[in-house]
Design a protein around this motif. Sequence first.
Motif, PDB file in Angstrom:
ATOM      1  N   UNK A 123     -25.211  95.773  35.068  1.00 27.94           N
ATOM      2  CA  UNK A 123     -24.647  96.326  36.307  1.00 27.94           C
ATOM      3  C   UNK A 123     -25.686  97.138  37.055  1.00 27.94           C
ATOM      4  N   UNK A 124     -26.442  97.970  36.306  1.00 33.63           N
ATOM      5  CA  UNK A 124     -27.375  98.839  37.019  1.00 33.63           C
ATOM      6  C   UNK A 124     -28.609  98.073  37.483  1.00 33.63           C
ATOM      7  N   UNK A 125     -28.895  96.941  36.820  1.00 31.83           N
ATOM      8  CA  UNK A 125     -30.046  96.152  37.251  1.00 31.83           C
ATOM      9  C   UNK A 125     -29.869  95.586  38.657  1.00 31.83           C
ATOM     10  N   UNK A 126     -28.589  95.463  39.102  1.00 31.94           N
ATOM     11  CA  UNK A 126     -28.359  95.022  40.477  1.00 31.94           C
ATOM     12  C   UNK A 126     -28.967  95.993  41.471  1.00 31.94           C
ATOM     13  N   UNK A 127     -29.086  97.234  41.053  1.00 26.64           N
ATOM     14  CA  UNK A 127     -29.591  98.263  41.961  1.00 26.64           C
ATOM     15  C   UNK A 127     -30.974  98.707  41.507  1.00 26.64           C
ATOM     16  N   UNK A 128     -31.756  97.754  40.977  1.00 34.19           N
ATOM     17  CA  UNK A 128     -33.043  98.107  40.377  1.00 34.19           C
ATOM     18  C   UNK A 128     -33.987  98.714  41.404  1.00 34.19           C
ATOM     19  N   UNK A 129     -33.701  98.481  42.710  1.00 35.36           N
ATOM     20  CA  UNK A 129     -34.582  99.079  43.727  1.00 35.36           C
ATOM     21  C   UNK A 129     -34.373 100.582  43.829  1.00 35.36           C
ATOM     22  N   UNK A 130     -33.350 101.105  43.175  1.00 37.86           N
ATOM     23  CA  UNK A 130     -33.126 102.547  43.197  1.00 37.86           C
ATOM     24  C   UNK A 130     -33.785 103.229  41.989  1.00 37.86           C
ATOM     25  N   UNK A 131     -34.572 102.455  41.240  1.00 35.42           N
ATOM     26  CA  UNK A 131     -35.238 103.012  40.057  1.00 35.42           C
ATOM     27  C   UNK A 131     -36.731 102.731  40.103  1.00 35.42           C
ATOM     28  N   UNK A 132     -37.481 103.587  39.433  1.00 35.07           N
ATOM     29  CA  UNK A 132     -38.929 103.403  39.418  1.00 35.07           C
ATOM     30  C   UNK A 132     -39.327 102.300  38.440  1.00 35.07           C
ATOM     31  N   UNK A 133     -40.326 101.537  38.847  1.00 32.99           N
ATOM     32  CA  UNK A 133     -40.908 100.532  37.952  1.00 32.99           C
ATOM     33  C   UNK A 133     -41.761 101.263  36.924  1.00 32.99           C
ATOM     34  N   UNK A 134     -41.412 101.096  35.633  1.00 32.09           N
ATOM     35  CA  UNK A 134     -42.099 101.865  34.602  1.00 32.09           C
ATOM     36  C   UNK A 134     -43.196 101.067  33.899  1.00 32.09           C
ATOM     37  N   UNK A 135     -43.505  99.878  34.436  1.00 29.95           N
ATOM     38  CA  UNK A 135     -44.586  99.101  33.837  1.00 29.95           C
ATOM     39  C   UNK A 135     -45.858  99.933  33.770  1.00 29.95           C
ATOM     40  N   UNK A 136     -46.533  99.872  32.636  1.00 30.95           N
ATOM     41  CA  UNK A 136     -47.776 100.621  32.505  1.00 30.95           C
ATOM     42  C   UNK A 136     -48.538 100.047  31.319  1.00 30.95           C
ATOM     43  N   UNK A 137     -49.866  99.978  31.424  1.00 28.30           N
ATOM     44  CA  UNK A 137     -50.654  99.420  30.312  1.00 28.30           C
ATOM     45  C   UNK A 137     -50.439 100.192  29.003  1.00 28.30           C
TER      46      UNK A 137
END
Lengths: 443, 306
Positions: A123-137
């Motif tokens: 459900x919350x992934x639908x609004x993924x633009x409201x969360x920070x992308x946490x990808x990091x090496x």
Amino acid sequence: MSRTTRSGDRFGRRASARSVALATIAVGALALTACSSSSGDTSGSTQAGATSASGPVTLTLATFNQFGYEDLIPAFEKAHPNIKVTHKKAATSNEARDNFFTRLSAGSGMADVEAVEVDWLPEMLQYSDKFNDLNSPDVAGRWLDWKAKAATDANGALIGYGTDSGPEAICYRSDLFKAAGLPSDRESVAKLFGNTWDSYFAAGKQFSAKSKVPFFDSIGATYQGMVNQLEAAYENPKDDSITATENPDVKKVYDAVIKAGITDGLSAKLQQWGDDWTASFQKDGFATMLCPGWMVGVIEGNAKGVKGWDVANTFPGGGGNWGGSYLTVPKQSAHPKEAQELAAWLTAPEQQIAAFKKVGAFPSQKAALDSPDLLSFKVASFNNAPTGQIFADRAKAVTLSPYKGTHYFAINDAMQQALTRVEQGSSPQESWDKWVNDVKALG
Amino acid sequence: MAPRAAWRRRLTRADEKASPYAYISPFFILFGVVGLFPLGYTAWVSLHKWSLIGGQGAFVGLKNYTDVLGQPYFWNALKNTVSIFLLSSVPQIIIALLIAAALDSNLRARTFWRMGVLLPYVLAPVAVALIFSDLFGDKFGLVNHLLGLVGIDPVQWHKEVLPSHVAIATMVNFRWIGYNALIFLAAMQAVPRDYYEAALIDGAGRVRTFISITIPQLRATIIFVIVTSTIGGLQIFDEPRMYDQYGLGGADRQWQTLTLYLYQLGWTQKNFGRAAAVAWMLFLIIVIFAIINFLLTRRIASKGSR
């Protein structure tokens, strides 16, 4: 008498005005609660630029149930003298979910680091633009693949850092197995269950031929284990359209679980978490159940004084996962950099193993699964079952991250109700048709 | 002098006329903000496609209303609501009246008994619901156990429609009977004692005085209690929501009330447009019921008093 009557009339009129006023207020209150969660769409990103290296930063961390972070937070603060952490704990995942979505829609009030349970992750992934992308090496490859994949959105952004997970095995009552003249030690039982649903149900028939105790607790719970092994049960991963009612695999699972549970009589016809289900642990209500790592604690609590529970190191149809959480950083956070740091630190293998030892939350990090600390862990009340080793094996057996789209929650809810109806005596076909209508009504 | 006196007089008159409104205005201002505005806003929401998170969508007119009216679950929920309302309100008011009459007579330790009937009201409804749904367990519940002792087959409290309604109505009654009894008791104590003495001299018995004097004298209070319990009864939420672990009103929606249905639309399906439409229909239903009840009770009771 006439005077009293008149005054009675006056009161009567007042009561009528009042009744309307009261009704208005009452419905108004209802409407108010309805509206408070829908006002606007503005995000609190205006503050996002305020982050600076100077001055101490206070982060809030919102979790629920038991994450086991109490002792870890002081350690984090010690290592990061610039950061203070306030920990807010909700009692249940449902309460946290309501808070989460209310504040997400309100556009303010979320914590800097918000814990999300896997059940409402889609459900919350639908609004993924409201969360920070946490990808990091720094964290690449830290988690089991399916765990990280489930929190990755369509654009490849990693929305949450995995905390714990719920790899599933089968818990069983060794004393009841012994009484039925079947093997009862965990290696032989694992062999008896085999690794397909057919062999598990066949073991059930063997058991129920010699015992009056139902084989498993509920067709709903068993169905859940089976449907989680379908790659895309209810929705098309490409466009999120609903395919549930036409998916032959769903119908197959539905028929199989009803045949085993109802026709062959293996189900105790209980609903998980219901009062009867809880009470049945004390009354030999059933002999086996699908069992994620955290369920061991639930069984221990419900079955106090009952001896004989054990865990078989197998799961039909491959691996399965039930439950587990993630840490996310909403864009509402004023200190996204520090928040990400906290989330990364808390979900590192060392910390997650500490949490496991404290509250039993099973780690989802690859490195943690090989840790001797974890592998040597045993549960005394489960006949000293080496649950650390068993669930580590089970976690490695999970290969699939099933697709769960926008309507997953509602469709699956309706399915659980359909199965409950069958347990309550509806015909399987009638109940299936009703489910089909329920799913259609969602559109 | 004269114009000044006239000015003063006018001021006094204005004070007399306007001041009362100024004094009661805070309520109406507050009501406007937290009552009227949300009411209007809900109407606005109900005319749009509206998602819990995504917010406002396209204007769709009355489509949400027709959608909801076309769903069998809406009618089922309406039926359940009325059924639970009748099962709770009717016995509740009758029993409350009888308890009030008992408390009104000469009892020892009067305060103790009066406080006693109010105790259930102090308990949180959710706690009451948790305890009662345990008592009404299908397999291992206390109620079925007791029924078994007198040879009655276990009742499927969470499976069949009427038993589930009875169980929920029991929780509501448990909570509200004492509260209503105290309201009735207060009204009974305001009934002039001369009436009873006169009736006694005329040779009326206890039952006769209760029916011919107490009830007619309590008319206004009875109307008030009936109207408030109508409003409360039609909005019943906590008890059915806590009656099982899913909170949706049963696998076959056996005890899904209108408020539960609204909640499901708004929060599970995240469809605020439809939820707002249900909220408005619920509002209208409550107003209609309140008016019917008010007219009915006024009729019946005034017949009794003449």
